[in-house]
Design an enzyme around this catalytic site. Structure first.
Site, PDB file in Angstrom:
ATOM      1  N   ARG E 106     -20.123 -17.234  12.968  1.00  0.00           N
ATOM      2  CA  ARG E 106     -20.548 -17.901  14.199  1.00  0.00           C
ATOM      3  C   ARG E 106     -20.042 -17.160  15.439  1.00  0.00           C
ATOM      4  NH1 ARG E 106     -23.832 -19.047  16.498  1.00  0.00           N
ATOM      5  NH2 ARG E 106     -24.787 -19.131  14.492  1.00  0.00           N
ATOM      6  N   LYS E 141     -22.608 -13.512  39.623  1.00  0.00           N
ATOM      7  CA  LYS E 141     -22.841 -14.850  39.055  1.00  0.00           C
ATOM      8  C   LYS E 141     -22.817 -14.770  37.526  1.00  0.00           C
ATOM      9  CE  LYS E 141     -25.468 -16.357  43.112  1.00  0.00           C
ATOM     10  NZ  LYS E 141     -26.741 -16.824  43.674  1.00  0.00           N
ATOM     11  N   LYS E 173     -21.155 -10.523  54.148  1.00  0.00           N
ATOM     12  CA  LYS E 173     -22.180 -11.569  54.184  1.00  0.00           C
ATOM     13  C   LYS E 173     -22.215 -12.250  55.546  1.00  0.00           C
ATOM     14  CE  LYS E 173     -22.190 -12.322  49.260  1.00  0.00           C
ATOM     15  NZ  LYS E 173     -22.249 -13.301  48.162  1.00  0.00           N
ATOM     16  N   GLU E 203     -25.190  -7.705  54.284  1.00  0.00           N
ATOM     17  CA  GLU E 203     -26.297  -8.644  54.045  1.00  0.00           C
ATOM     18  C   GLU E 203     -26.949  -9.020  55.369  1.00  0.00           C
ATOM     19  OE1 GLU E 203     -25.436 -12.189  51.571  1.00  0.00           O
ATOM     20  OE2 GLU E 203     -26.323 -13.345  53.202  1.00  0.00           O
ATOM     21  N   ASP E 224     -31.711 -10.588  52.382  1.00  0.00           N
ATOM     22  CA  ASP E 224     -31.519 -11.876  51.732  1.00  0.00           C
ATOM     23  C   ASP E 224     -32.721 -12.782  51.881  1.00  0.00           C
ATOM     24  OD1 ASP E 224     -30.049 -13.816  50.324  1.00  0.00           O
ATOM     25  OD2 ASP E 224     -29.533 -14.813  52.220  1.00  0.00           O
TER      26      ASP E 224
END
Lengths: 286, 286, 286, 286, 286, 286
Positions: E106, E141, E173, E203, E224
């Protein structure tokens, strides 16, 4: 010229120090330069050579570095820790995968250079005590995280080790004496607490202090920052009743004169906190 | 005189380095001398003071050392990392339980002395570049296990940081060039692999190499072990098309002349592998 | 009756032992019984009480256990480590969240019961030496992973500590003597290696061995498995020239007679490898 | 006589316990006695033998200890965990480097002695249940940090394991019942939370409690500190509707009578918190 | 069809992730089902096969899983990471002890399924950029604790990596711009701090922002959440003066159109935070 | 609408997962962008808000992330784990130092997004079982290193937990049955080994298998990949004699029909291996 190598620190200490250093250098991606530019199957041969005169220490760390990266790397030292080397002298031969050897190069050399630097400086101090009873010892002024390895490097350079930490021997300093209300009371308190397998040393900064320490039965006395004249007097006063350690600001300029006073030990902080690295390089051969 | 302190490494890096150093010094029993001789409830006040001229780095490590031993210790710095201090100048004031302060004294001073030693040496090199465009940068020749803290100490001394490891930037050296079959191919391979957020530097040891690197579009070129004349020529050849880094055997004797050639960066290995510790002491007050 | 508590092991040793024990008991889900059955906000008061006569050790471990689970738990000891308690006597009072207290109950009691068991057995041996010069000491026959805490428990019971590991003192045993070619040579080899801060003890199993050890300058001699008559003879022979340690199969039946011979130390392996736990319980109050 | 060995704990649990124990014994310098006195290349042969009657457990820990110190050591058990041994009987044969074997001797014997002590005591209890349906089980009253190994030792002695921690099964005790407002409500709350793969046991201290537990559908009931007469009654009342566990102050004096009542399980805390070590020794051979 | 496998993460990262996952699954007792039911000596052969179409990643993790459980298991991949597989296609063959293989099944499949899921989703996005200059890149992320492995899986799927953490590149940012008082000042501050080996990206969310970023000398600009029309305009405005990255809500529906605008990079968070696992199974053979 | 939050995993599991994730993101230098651009003393206020409909899980991880970076950050959830949220709904409010909040933003959101994604998907499956006796349960198909947190997220979504690892319950699968020589023998072997606190489940893929399992006394039976018709038959055959778990390829399309058959449990691997992250963002307020 091949002295017996000093006794190595426990394997797990070497392994953990190397793992930490590699993790620090490889980060999250590893050696992105070699991985991008070198073919996966490429193999080669290299030599690690001294670029300055000195004493070698740290071969186990270098071996462990390459082994941790790839067991296929062969690492064959041409000397042992504790050997004196000259500029250009080969220290070890390597063969194996190029990517892994280049990934480990800097970490291995950082260990070898740092520890050999300590061994080399120690050897210079040891040479200054030639013909005397004095041994050079290191202190707890070590680089954080590397104490066991640095103490080992001092031994590789011909020095001896003082205590390894706050817990394996008692060293009563001035503030302890003040807190205890005198040397005798401090020694008695230490003896009651420490156990029969723990040695007790007392720091004094005057002949009067030495006499008090001897009267208290101190077997080892640290003579702090004494002049040569005071050290002469201390040796005469102690007359073999205690091991005497000269300490404080010892330099290559003053070491021989201190040794000539007849003290048993000379402790030198800079062996571990200020030794310049020994210059070593890794070069491809063939 | 109070420059802004450099940006500190992540808290967990400080905490782990301190925990490791304390474990190494306290061993299995802790400070058996102080525990035997000092009353449990005894309290005191101390100052950490410089005993030589230098630049301070490592106050967070010292604070963390005492906090880890006993949160009841107060630690109040009299300066920030990056400040120049003179012999005798107070660096920090402490108050709290005697046992815990003495248990942490050596570890705290080992951090402060080591990191301040690096900051101090860096500051001397930085001073030698005054009036030029050159910045002093450190290398990956750091003490195993302490890289992030040592890079921070370089910044505290006014230097700048090179890459932090093998993974955060590409540095193509001679063996990479050889393996790749030329500078252009090595740069192309690196670009394909590294990603748009990763910088690429190429090491060259000749003007011809520099020209090849510039033609390959290398934005940063390391000029390895070049003479002053070669560096002059390199600056002229590059003419602003790349960031130029002089590297190799830079000493306090040669640094100013190198800076005067107009290179952008001078990398100095000894900042981190051979800086002598700054002498600092902890003394009881009142 | 309240002796001063023995000096505690370093905080991080307590913290790590407790963290490991809690992780072992809580597993991946925590206390699923209490979490299912007890309301989140429920609070209560408890007492930890002795259910048998003995000596307490391990209060720091218990405090740390509850603190690690929830800082809102208050833990107030009614005694110190080293105190003798009777059945029914309160050892500590707790108040706080029911879930967290029940989650920590077994771990805290496991520490307290184990360490108090060692302290209690030690105290029984210490009592048997009353009126003699002999001290009870423990050995390296400790439970894996708990040495520092168990050595502390021996001290809480009135015993003293032998060396803490293979590295903080030399103990030359029969196989070492055989390998070195005699006691004198073994002692000399140890002295050359160990450093001035490390004590050296020699194990002998006959009066002849003792005499050889004394001649070699051994300051501490372990008398292995000697009869009372042999121990008497050994004390007479040594005549104060060395610290004498009786060792081997010491029991509560034989301890007083051994102490009466005049030896300085009696080492007892079973203090740490075979002490039954002291029975303690946690009960809700009010 | 060679029963199948019990199923071993996961390898990493053995490896971590051994690494921790070795680090604890070797400290910062390793075995300074052997390193000083024994030649680096010296080799030898040894036997580990029982010095008392008992049941062996912990051979994997001993093997791992020597392997971690030097893979050149051969370790050949003469029996398996779970075997009964007599005084003088060989348990394992070793051959290899003297230094490494002596460095590991105490750690290996500490594991073997501790775990075999548990297995031996368990076997004595198991023998007392002969001819009955009762199984001996251990509790969570284990030595901190060694639970998995101690549970394994119980199995080596012929016992069975209760839950391994707070998270792998539900055990509703008196305080849970009180908090929940009755046995039925506590069982219902546990069932709602625990999941279908988690068993639920309820502790009761009276026949009335048992009847309430049976009515609540409890499949396992712990009968706390009941007299033989109460246990007889409990077995009659339960009539096979639940697994019955007798618990509380079980001794070698009372165990057989408890088993004769027809309960399914007898849990014995002292198996793991108070078992004396089995005496074993390592002796050179040839 | 066999592309070169992507460059693997450092060995210790794979080893640590596998050790953690195995510890999590084996718990305190290991695979109690297989241990109870399978004979200790039983051996077998198995295949890992794809049950859906996708791209393989994580073979090193699977290999390490089985090796950590038992070095006697042979693990022979039939493909490399980065290969496209069809349902039913064999990915690797295993042979060895049944207990160990079932214990690792597993964990190995969890790694393979998770990482292959990321590689497979990445490959679908990469296919949508075919014929354009755009590369697919991942973001930060990622699943906590698995970043290096997930970034590797993206590369196995044909994608490229963005920065690996907060420390290896600068990404300014909107909140940074606001805090700094404009793009130019933010870029200048970053440049002063970051060092020459660290790239800087800015950004922007408008063409005006892009122009300001270009004027500030930003070499990489993140666009963005721009519409296709805005991206077209941005590419026109930038005109090769900066690397352009489209970011924000990119889906398989919009990816091709974004790529067609001429941007250099398209970053897709869902590659690592929302990729469904690739279905793989382990089946006995023979 | 505020259901009671599910019972949290042990604190140290949350703390270790967060520490690992932060180390992974901060690397050796920390958030170099914020450190360069944001003033040290700058403070602010933020909201974490849902950008899609879903169920929240992981607030403890988010709180721990910010607390680990700077205790000065306040973190005030507007809901509990297990709450359903709508796009735009505030999940938590933060206030404190800008640098630290920005440094933790991505790590906190990665935890929240991943765990809320699992909770949200679980809730969708749970809704599909409305009005039936069936519970949704997760499997061991979890993301390596995050099992305890993911099992918790399933509970937050209204699901129940299957076994947590290989060691806390027995699940006899086809290969175990084959190796044991039949279901009855496998169940008997498991019972002999597992202990009374460990549950035993048997996997079958036919009605004949179910009947054999029931005859063997299996209390829980996993019905592997059965059709709706087979499940209907299984429920009829079992007639309440065992807990029935439907497993294998369950999707949102098939879940309601499976639940309608009357099985007790429906296990869904994709809850943990393929749940897309819930979209959440952190925005400055005021």
């Amino acid at each position: 010229m091949s002295p017996a190598p000093p006794i190595a620190p426990p394997r797990h200490i070497v392994a953990e120090a190397v793992a930490r250093a590699l993790a620090e250098d490889l980060g999250r991606r590893g050696d992105i330069t070699s991985d991008a530019v070198i073919e996966p199957g490429a193999a080669g041969r290299w030599e690690i050579a001294a670029r300055a005169r000195g004493v070698i220490a740290g071969l186990d760390c270098a071996r462990e570095t390459f082994a941790a990266l790839d067991p296929a790397i062969s690492f064959d030292p041409s000397c042992d820790d504790g050997w004196h080397v000259e500029p250009g002298q080969t220290v070890a031969c390597l063969a194996g995968p190029v990517r892994a050897v280049l990934a480990g190069e800097r970490t291995a050399l950082n260990f070898l250079g740092h520890l050999s630097g300590i061994a080399s400086l120690t050897a210079r101090y040891v040479a200054l005590t030639s013909g005397t009873r004095a041994h050079i010892v290191c202190t707890r002024k070590t680089t954080p995280g590397l104490r066991a390895l640095e103490k080992y490097a001092v031994a590789a350079g011909g020095g001896r080790n003082h205590r390894f930490g706050l817990d394996d021997a008692v060293l009563i300093k001035d503030n302890h004496v003040a807190a205890a209300g005198g040397i005798s009371r401090a020694v008695a308190a230490a003896r009651a607490h420490a156990g029969h397998m723990t040695r007790i040393e007392v720091e004094v900064d005057s002949i009067a202090g030495l006499e008090e320490a001897l009267a208290a039965g101190a077997g080892i006395v640290l003579l702090d920052n004494m002049s040569i004249a005071e050290l002469d007097e201390a040796v005469r006063v102690a007359d073999g009743r205690a091991v005497l350690e000269a300490s404080g600001g010892v330099s290559e300029q003053t070491c021989a004169a201190i040794a000539a006073t007849g003290v048993d030990l000379i402790s030198v902080g800079r062996l571990t906190h200020s030794a310049p690295a020994l210059d070593l390089g890794l070069d491809a051969v063939g």
